[in-house]
Scaffold this motif. Structure first.
Motif, PDB file in Angstrom:
ATOM      1  N   TYR A  57      41.065  34.328  -4.726  1.00 33.76           N
ATOM      2  CA  TYR A  57      40.019  33.758  -3.893  1.00 33.76           C
ATOM      3  C   TYR A  57      39.325  32.612  -4.626  1.00 33.76           C
ATOM      4  O   TYR A  57      39.523  32.404  -5.829  1.00 33.76           O
TER       5      TYR A  57
ATOM      6  N   GLN B 161      43.963  40.402  -5.056  1.00 28.83           N
ATOM      7  CA  GLN B 161      43.513  39.304  -4.214  1.00 28.83           C
ATOM      8  C   GLN B 161      43.297  38.054  -5.047  1.00 28.83           C
ATOM      9  O   GLN B 161      43.099  38.105  -6.252  1.00 28.83           O
TER      10      GLN B 161
ATOM     11  N   THR C   9      45.370  37.122   5.098  1.00 27.41           N
ATOM     12  CA  THR C   9      44.657  35.892   4.758  1.00 27.41           C
ATOM     13  C   THR C   9      43.395  35.835   5.600  1.00 27.41           C
ATOM     14  O   THR C   9      43.470  35.913   6.851  1.00 27.41           O
TER      15      THR C   9
ATOM     16  N   THR D 140      40.672  33.642   1.279  1.00 24.71           N
ATOM     17  CA  THR D 140      41.016  34.785   0.435  1.00 24.71           C
ATOM     18  C   THR D 140      42.344  35.368   0.894  1.00 24.71           C
ATOM     19  O   THR D 140      42.575  35.585   2.076  1.00 24.71           O
ATOM     20  N   GLN D 141      43.195  35.662  -0.100  1.00 22.91           N
ATOM     21  CA  GLN D 141      44.484  36.284   0.169  1.00 22.91           C
ATOM     22  C   GLN D 141      44.520  37.631  -0.514  1.00 22.91           C
ATOM     23  O   GLN D 141      44.140  37.763  -1.684  1.00 22.91           O
TER      24      GLN D 141
ATOM     25  N   ARG E 268      40.275  37.878   9.843  1.00 25.74           N
ATOM     26  CA  ARG E 268      41.636  37.688   9.358  1.00 25.74           C
ATOM     27  C   ARG E 268      42.308  36.544  10.132  1.00 25.74           C
ATOM     28  O   ARG E 268      42.423  36.596  11.343  1.00 25.74           O
TER      29      ARG E 268
END
Length: 574
Positions: free
Chosen positions: A522, A520, A502, A507-508, A486
């Motif tokens: 990505y 998400q 994040t 990727t969120q 992360r």
């Protein structure tokens, strides 16, 4: 008669009285130290003994030339000054006493000479082998001593011994004022118009022997008196009226040479203290100047000690208690008047308690240690070679039983700075903070990452600001061991889960904070952005034309697309 131009002064000796106040009978013999010619008339003054009998009061009066006046020579043109007089006092039935002095002209017209005396019994008991010992005295300011003058033997051949000379001289020094006052009252009054000048008191005694004051059975003290007669700074007629103990030394420290003062601790619990005592008649504060005394004291109070001692006073068999002592220290009183050690230097081993240690300890107690600074740049320093650590330690115990809690260290070698964290029992945990001296890089968390990290708390405003100073600079860098690391995460106080995360691969993820994140966005493939659910577009007005692409949007519930030429195409109705 002496030529009238020669300056003279009246010298008075005695009166000499016995214990009942009766005057002694005897004589005084005076002789100068050098022959001399009075240049103005050519008269020669050649020394020979001049005898003067003691008068009815037990005293003698002599009229002598002052010894520092110009006008005398040796007959060959060389000036003669600063000769001396030797006075031999012979009290009937007592051994003779010889006293040598000079007679400066600035001492006045009428000068009294005090001669230390001794009885035959004292002279016999003092030092039988010192028959030719020197007894040198010096007068008050201006009357200079003549050292090394031997005692004239008379009768049984026994004069004033060194020990007796000091004994008598010390008594005269301590009581001179009272003696002189009594003598002046008993002696004949000076002629009308004469002026009583300085009293030539013994100011020093030369003792060619060990000196012992008192005994084990009868201990005594040696007092060096001072007075306030000299005045204070800024007043008229200021002069030095302070008594001193002056010690000279020339030798280096080899084999204990150069030890000017020795304090012999005769008992392992004994203290040998230099003590400062304070007393003055008028306090600076209405209720007195001492916190532990009701009102203002009448006598001196001990306000500082400097000295050394070895064992604990109450329990000298306790090693633990003895380790608290074995030091030279500075002590000052607490609010109850008890003298407390505030600074100490150990001379005992911190483990065995024995005298002698390869590394001592300097400690404070009930004291703050403050370093004052100024434009001169004063510093508190920890100094050592690059091959050694240089530590500042916060610990719970003293001595070699180490109980550190924190250590601030410059590390041996590169001198990097580290803050070390310890558990109980001298166990190193990690280094939560460090600075590389070469690059200035600051590391938080330790080399093994076992520290808890960095927390920034801010009450309003921005909590953390990063300001790159060059174009294309970097604000923050997160390096993870894999793609799931992360890089950033956030939540709201009370959340069970992070609301937003994040990852280092971009990727969120989003969630409610109450459960696992469920949404998400990505990277799916090259030039593709993916999500695992739907994408919501809120209705909006038709956007402006994008000249190099198109815009996807929703208007009135219908999905539309506007191309680079401005054409709007409806992809799906509302």
């Amino acid at each position: 008669m002496l030529p009238s131009q020669i300056r003279t002064a009246t010298v008075r000796l005695g009166p000499f009285l016995d214990d009942l106040g009766s005057p002694w009978t005897g004589r005084v013999t005076v002789r100068s130290s050098a022959a001399r010619v009075w240049d103005a008339s050519g008269a020669t003054v050649h020394p020979r003994p001049a005898v003067v009998a003691l008068d009815e009061h037990g005293g003698a009066t002599l009229r002598l030339p002052t010894t520092d006046q110009p006008g005398f020579s040796d007959g060959a043109g060389r000036p003669v000054t600063s000769w001396s007089y030797t006075v031999t006092l012979e009290l009937d039935g007592e051994p003779p006493v010889r006293h040598t002095f000079r007679l400066p002209g600035d001492e006045g017209d009428d000068v009294r000479v005090i001669i230390p005396v001794t009885t035959a019994e004292e002279a016999t008991a003092a030092a039988p082998r010192d028959e030719t010992a020197a007894a040198t005295t010096a007068a008050a300011p201006g009357a200079l001593p003549v050292p090394g003058d031997p005692v004239v033997a008379a009768g049984a051949g026994r004069g004033l011994t060194r020990r007796a000379a000091f004994r008598a001289g010390a008594m005269v020094l301590g009581t001179a004022a009272a003696v002189v006052a009594g003598q002046q009252g008993a002696a004949a009054a000076p002629a009308r118009g004469s002026r009583v000048g300085s009293v030539l008191l013994p100011a020093a005694q030369t003792i060619d022997d060990d000196l012992v004051v008192g005994s084990a059975a009868h201990p005594h003290s040696l007092f060096i008196r001072s007075s306030a007669a000299g005045g204070t700074e800024g007043g008229p007629g200021i002069f030095d009226s302070t008594g001193r103990l002056v010690l000279e030394t020339y030798q280096p420290h080899f084999q204990h040479f150069g030890e000017s003062i020795r304090v012999e601790l005769k008992d392992p619990r004994a203290k040998g203290m230099l003590t400062y005592r304070a007393a003055w008649p008028t306090p600076h504060y209405p209720d007195g100047d001492f916190t532990w005394v009701a009102g203002h004291p009448n006598g001196p109070q001990s306000v500082a000690w400097l000295g050394a001692h070895f064992l604990n006073n109450d329990d000298p068999s306790s090693l633990a208690k003895n380790l608290q002592h074995g030091h030279i220290g500075f002590e000052v009183p607490d609010s109850l008047g008890q003298l407390q050690t505030r600074l100490e230097i150990k001379f005992i081993d911190p483990v065995t308690g024995k005298i002698g240690t390869d590394k001592t300890a300097i400690r404070t107690n009930m004291a703050d240690f403050e370093v004052g600074t100024s434009q001169r740049g004063e510093q508190l320093r920890v100094v050592g070679g690059e091959e050694n650590h240089r530590d500042v330690v916060w610990a719970t115990r003293v001595g070699t039983v180490r109980e550190p809690r924190w250590v601030a260290r410059t590390v041996a070698g590169r001198s990097n700075f580290e803050l070390l964290r310890y558990q109980n029992g001298n166990v190193l945990v990690d280094t939560p903070f460090g600075v590389d001296r070469a690059t200035g890089l600051v590391t938080v968390g330790g080399q093994r990452g076992t520290s808890a990290g960095l927390r920034v708390v801010r009450n309003g405003g921005i909590a953390l600001t990063v300001t790159p100073l060059e174009a294309g600079g970097h604000g923050a860098l997160v390096t993870g061991v894999d793609a799931t690391t992360r890089a950033y995460q956030s939540d709201v106080t009370g959340d069970a889960q992070r609301r937003f995360v994040t990852l280092v691969d971009g990727t969120q993820q989003w969630g409610t904070g109450a459960a696992a994140r469920d949404t998400q966005l990505y990277r799916r493939a090259v030039n593709q952005l993916g999500t695992d659910g739907g994408l919501f577009l809120r209705s909006s007005a038709t956007p402006a034309t994008a000249s190099t692409g198109g815009v996807l949007f929703v208007a009135d519930g219908a999905l539309k697309f506007r191309g680079s030429t401005g054409t709007v195409t409806t992809l799906a109705p509302a």
